[in-house]
Design a protein around this motif. Sequence first.
Motif, short mmCIF file in Angstrom:
data_model
loop_
_atom_site.label_atom_id
_atom_site.label_comp_id
_atom_site.label_asym_id
_atom_site.label_seq_id
_atom_site.Cartn_x
_atom_site.Cartn_y
_atom_site.Cartn_z
N PRO A 133 -10.44 4.13 4.30
CA PRO A 133 -10.40 5.07 3.16
C PRO A 133 -10.94 6.46 3.50
CG PRO A 133 -11.24 2.93 2.47
CD PRO A 133 -11.20 2.91 3.97
N ILE A 134 -11.97 6.50 4.35
CA ILE A 134 -12.56 7.79 4.73
C ILE A 134 -11.52 8.66 5.44
CG2 ILE A 134 -14.26 8.92 6.22
CD1 ILE A 134 -16.12 6.56 5.67
N VAL A 135 -10.71 8.02 6.27
CA VAL A 135 -9.70 8.76 7.02
C VAL A 135 -8.51 9.12 6.13
CG1 VAL A 135 -8.02 8.61 8.90
CG2 VAL A 135 -10.36 7.78 9.24
N LEU A 136 -7.99 8.14 5.40
CA LEU A 136 -6.76 8.35 4.65
C LEU A 136 -6.87 9.37 3.54
CD1 LEU A 136 -5.26 4.74 4.30
CD2 LEU A 136 -4.82 6.46 6.05
N TYR A 137 -8.04 9.47 2.93
CA TYR A 137 -8.17 10.33 1.76
C TYR A 137 -9.01 11.58 2.02
CZ TYR A 137 -6.04 6.26 -0.27
OH TYR A 137 -5.17 5.21 -0.52
N THR A 138 -9.04 11.99 3.27
CA THR A 138 -9.69 13.25 3.66
C THR A 138 -8.77 13.96 4.65
OG1 THR A 138 -10.83 12.41 5.64
CG2 THR A 138 -11.93 12.07 3.49
N THR A 177 -1.38 9.56 8.62
CA THR A 177 -0.51 10.00 7.52
C THR A 177 0.58 8.97 7.25
OG1 THR A 177 0.75 11.29 9.15
CG2 THR A 177 -0.89 12.47 7.84
N VAL A 178 1.06 8.32 8.30
CA VAL A 178 2.08 7.28 8.14
C VAL A 178 1.46 6.04 7.48
CG1 VAL A 178 3.69 5.76 9.36
CG2 VAL A 178 3.43 8.14 10.08
N ILE A 179 0.24 5.71 7.88
CA ILE A 179 -0.45 4.59 7.26
C ILE A 179 -0.66 4.85 5.77
CG2 ILE A 179 -2.61 3.28 7.20
CD1 ILE A 179 -2.83 3.73 10.21
N LEU A 180 -0.97 6.09 5.42
CA LEU A 180 -1.15 6.44 4.02
C LEU A 180 0.14 6.22 3.24
CD1 LEU A 180 -2.82 7.57 1.71
CD2 LEU A 180 -2.27 9.88 2.50
N GLU A 181 1.27 6.57 3.83
CA GLU A 181 2.55 6.34 3.18
C GLU A 181 2.80 4.84 3.01
OE1 GLU A 181 4.76 8.43 1.68
OE2 GLU A 181 3.17 9.89 2.02
N SER A 182 2.38 4.05 3.98
CA SER A 182 2.55 2.59 3.87
C SER A 182 1.69 2.04 2.75
CB SER A 182 2.23 1.91 5.20
OG SER A 182 0.84 1.86 5.45
N LEU A 194 3.53 2.66 -0.35
CA LEU A 194 4.63 1.70 -0.45
C LEU A 194 4.13 0.35 -0.96
CD1 LEU A 194 7.54 0.73 0.09
CD2 LEU A 194 6.86 0.31 2.46
N ILE A 195 3.00 -0.10 -0.44
CA ILE A 195 2.41 -1.36 -0.86
C ILE A 195 2.11 -1.34 -2.35
CG2 ILE A 195 0.32 -2.77 -0.70
CD1 ILE A 195 0.30 -2.08 2.34
N ARG A 196 1.49 -0.26 -2.81
CA ARG A 196 1.15 -0.14 -4.24
C ARG A 196 2.39 -0.25 -5.12
NH1 ARG A 196 -2.88 5.08 -3.74
NH2 ARG A 196 -4.76 3.97 -3.03
N GLN A 197 3.46 0.43 -4.70
CA GLN A 197 4.68 0.43 -5.50
C GLN A 197 5.34 -0.94 -5.47
OE1 GLN A 197 5.38 3.09 -7.33
NE2 GLN A 197 7.06 1.97 -8.29
N ALA A 198 5.34 -1.57 -4.30
CA ALA A 198 5.96 -2.89 -4.18
C ALA A 198 5.25 -3.92 -5.05
CB ALA A 198 5.96 -3.33 -2.71
N LYS A 199 3.93 -3.85 -5.10
CA LYS A 199 3.16 -4.79 -5.94
C LYS A 199 3.58 -4.69 -7.40
CE LYS A 199 -1.18 -5.14 -3.30
NZ LYS A 199 -2.62 -4.77 -3.31
N LYS A 200 3.84 -3.46 -7.84
CA LYS A 200 4.20 -3.24 -9.24
C LYS A 200 5.58 -3.83 -9.58
CE LYS A 200 1.71 1.17 -9.57
NZ LYS A 200 1.87 2.65 -9.74
N GLN A 201 6.41 -4.01 -8.55
CA GLN A 201 7.80 -4.39 -8.82
C GLN A 201 8.13 -5.83 -8.44
OE1 GLN A 201 9.43 -0.11 -7.40
NE2 GLN A 201 10.97 -1.40 -8.36
#
Length: 277
Positions: free
Chosen positions: A139-144, A192-197, A200-207
Motif C-alpha cells: 500500500p505504501i508504494v501503490l498509493y504514493t 503502476t501495473v500492479i495498481l491497475e491489477s 481490476l480485482i475490485r471491479q471483478a469482485k463487484k460483478q
Amino acid sequence: MSLEQLIGENGFIEGKGQDAVLLVHGLTGTPAEMKHYGKVLARKGLTAVCPVLAGHCASIKTLTATTWQDWVSSIEQVFLEMRKRYRKVFIAGLSMGALIALMVAARYKEAVAGVILLSVTLFYDGWNMPPFKQRFLLPIVLYTPLKYFVHWEETAPYGIKCERTRALVAAILDNKDAQASEKIGYFKTPATVILESVRLIRQAKKQLADVVSPVLIVHSTEDDMASIKNAHYVEKRLGSRDIQTMYISDTYHVLTLDKRKDDIAKRSAEFCLALAH
C-alpha cells in the motif's frame, strides 16, 4: 478489424471447430503460456483463440501506458468478433486473465457459453508471497508517488513446479534475451501495473454475482501465488447455477505450463463439449 488482426502478431488460432474457446493469458504474460492448452482443446474438436492483451508482448513502457479497462476491452473486441464466426464461444482465463474472463461474462451473460477459471486470483496469498510485503509495503508504494519508480521482480519458482519447464524459463532470463517479453512475458512488473491489477480485482469482485454462464473453476492446492481460498471465494459468490470445480495437486500457479497441464486441458475440453451439444 478481422479476428486475425484483433488477436495480434503474437496471438494464435488453433483448430477448426464450430465451437470456440477464447483464451486470456495472465497479466504480464503472453499467448505462449496458453499455446499447449489451446492445442489440446483443438485436438478435442474445439477452436482455441488467444489474443494479446492490450499493452503486452511489447515494451514495459507500452504496458504501463495501459489500464485495466484497456485489457478488458481488448478481450471484449475479440469475443464479439468470435460471436460472428463460431456457434458457441467459451472463455478461459489464467490468473488475472480469469478475472477478465469473469468481467466479459458478467457483461454478456448467456452469450458466453461457459467460463473456465484457471488459478483465479483475487488475493496474492500463495505460499511464496511474503505477507509482510502484501499487507504493509505494497500500500505504501501503490498509493504514493513511489509507484512510478518501483517494480516487483518475480523469482523462482515462477509459478511452475515442473523443474524442466522452470529451467527453460530461467535460461531465457539468464540470457537476458531482448525478445523474452514476447516469449514468456515480463518478470519485472511496475508498481503502476500492479495498481491497475488491484483496480481490476475490485471491479471483478463487484460483478461476480452477474456471471450466470456455467463455470469450471480449476485451482491448484499447491498454488504458490494465489491460494485455493481464491477459488472458494469465487465459487460462493458467482451468480451461476452450474459451477464445477477441479482442485488439483502437483502443480503451481501457471497451470497451463506445469505438470498437470494435459489433465487440465482435457477437463476443460470436456466441460465445453458437454455444453456445446
